[in-house]
Motif scaffolding. Sequence first.
Motif, PDB file in Angstrom:
ATOM      1  N   GLY A 140      29.862  61.492  54.941  1.00 16.86           N
ATOM      2  CA  GLY A 140      31.222  61.602  55.427  1.00 16.86           C
ATOM      3  C   GLY A 140      31.833  60.327  55.931  1.00 16.86           C
ATOM      4  N   PRO A 141      33.054  60.493  56.390  1.00 17.33           N
ATOM      5  CA  PRO A 141      33.849  59.343  56.825  1.00 17.33           C
ATOM      6  C   PRO A 141      33.251  58.570  57.998  1.00 17.33           C
ATOM      7  CG  PRO A 141      35.162  61.380  56.817  1.00 17.33           C
ATOM      8  CD  PRO A 141      33.776  61.744  56.421  1.00 17.33           C
ATOM      9  N   GLU A 142      32.574  59.270  58.912  1.00 15.10           N
ATOM     10  CA  GLU A 142      32.012  58.585  60.081  1.00 15.10           C
ATOM     11  C   GLU A 142      30.979  57.539  59.678  1.00 15.10           C
ATOM     12  OE1 GLU A 142      31.813  62.004  59.741  1.00 15.10           O
ATOM     13  OE2 GLU A 142      33.580  62.503  60.916  1.00 15.10           O
ATOM     14  N   THR A 143      30.161  57.877  58.688  1.00 19.55           N
ATOM     15  CA  THR A 143      29.128  56.947  58.223  1.00 19.55           C
ATOM     16  C   THR A 143      29.757  55.729  57.576  1.00 19.55           C
ATOM     17  OG1 THR A 143      27.602  58.772  57.889  1.00 19.55           O
ATOM     18  CG2 THR A 143      27.078  56.717  56.777  1.00 19.55           C
ATOM     19  N   ILE A 144      30.757  55.966  56.726  1.00 18.11           N
ATOM     20  CA  ILE A 144      31.426  54.840  56.062  1.00 18.11           C
ATOM     21  C   ILE A 144      32.106  53.961  57.098  1.00 18.11           C
ATOM     22  CG2 ILE A 144      33.220  54.174  54.419  1.00 18.11           C
ATOM     23  CD1 ILE A 144      32.563  56.769  52.864  1.00 18.11           C
ATOM     24  N   ALA A 168      31.398  53.550  60.256  1.00 24.96           N
ATOM     25  CA  ALA A 168      30.393  52.809  61.036  1.00 24.96           C
ATOM     26  C   ALA A 168      29.903  51.596  60.252  1.00 24.96           C
ATOM     27  CB  ALA A 168      29.227  53.727  61.403  1.00 24.96           C
ATOM     28  N   ARG A 169      29.670  51.762  58.962  1.00 23.42           N
ATOM     29  CA  ARG A 169      29.233  50.629  58.134  1.00 23.42           C
ATOM     30  C   ARG A 169      30.335  49.584  57.992  1.00 23.42           C
ATOM     31  NH1 ARG A 169      24.404  50.330  55.175  1.00 23.42           N
ATOM     32  NH2 ARG A 169      23.177  52.178  55.562  1.00 23.42           N
ATOM     33  N   VAL A 170      31.575  50.028  57.887  1.00 18.79           N
ATOM     34  CA  VAL A 170      32.703  49.097  57.809  1.00 18.79           C
ATOM     35  C   VAL A 170      32.793  48.286  59.096  1.00 18.79           C
ATOM     36  CG1 VAL A 170      35.238  48.967  57.753  1.00 18.79           C
ATOM     37  CG2 VAL A 170      34.016  50.362  56.067  1.00 18.79           C
ATOM     38  N   ASP A 171      32.678  48.958  60.246  1.00 18.24           N
ATOM     39  CA  ASP A 171      32.711  48.241  61.533  1.00 18.24           C
ATOM     40  C   ASP A 171      31.612  47.183  61.607  1.00 18.24           C
ATOM     41  OD1 ASP A 171      34.849  49.778  62.430  1.00 18.24           O
ATOM     42  OD2 ASP A 171      33.576  51.201  63.520  1.00 18.24           O
ATOM     43  N   ALA A 172      30.392  47.561  61.223  1.00 26.85           N
ATOM     44  CA  ALA A 172      29.267  46.615  61.264  1.00 26.85           C
ATOM     45  C   ALA A 172      29.482  45.455  60.298  1.00 26.85           C
ATOM     46  CB  ALA A 172      27.961  47.346  60.934  1.00 26.85           C
ATOM     47  N   THR A 173      30.020  45.738  59.128  1.00 27.75           N
ATOM     48  CA  THR A 173      30.261  44.689  58.129  1.00 27.75           C
ATOM     49  C   THR A 173      31.308  43.703  58.626  1.00 27.75           C
ATOM     50  OG1 THR A 173      29.657  46.172  56.324  1.00 27.75           O
ATOM     51  CG2 THR A 173      31.021  44.264  55.752  1.00 27.75           C
TER      52      THR A 173
END
Length: 185
Positions: free
Chosen positions: A30-34, A36-41
């Motif tokens: 879902g969107p939360e996982t994506i 979170a990865r966008v924030d980390a990137t």
Amino acid sequence: MTQLSRRGVILSLGALPLVAACGNGIGSKGPETIDARVDATLAQLFSQYPNTTQLRDKSAGMLVMPLVTEAGLGLGGAYGKGALRVGGVTVDFYSTTKASAGLQIGVQQYAHVLFFMTEDALLNFRRAPGWAAGADMEYAIPEGGGSLAAETTTSMAPVIAVVFAQAGLRAGVTLEGVKYTRIIP
């Protein structure tokens, strides 16, 4: 004009498991996982290459692909998921796909961010049912530990691509021929 042979179709389909087997860790959670990865990137990009904050500040929006997996053995492909951010807020989710043929072997993973430097470029991207990266894009590929050149941060190109965090055993990354499609995670 080239015609596809039965052998060519079979070989093309045979390359799909190569890309599928190289899971990019995002899955379908879902969107939360994506997000979170966008924030980390983005945190990694801005800390490792501080000049990219100038691109962020000048851009109308950013498409962030946290992890793209690319594999090839004669025929190849790539896949990843990410998010479009406008004003620091996620407005849509996208997948990226790429198919290639030629002398190639290996697997690699990388992250990339497309900075839409004009409202028109962002609007054209959002209106397209599937947007393909092309010649109107300028690449800003940071070198290990270095910063982006000043001409990149002052460029008037409509789209600037930053490719970073490469890992794997495959040389070179280009985004030409990559297609971006809006998804519902």
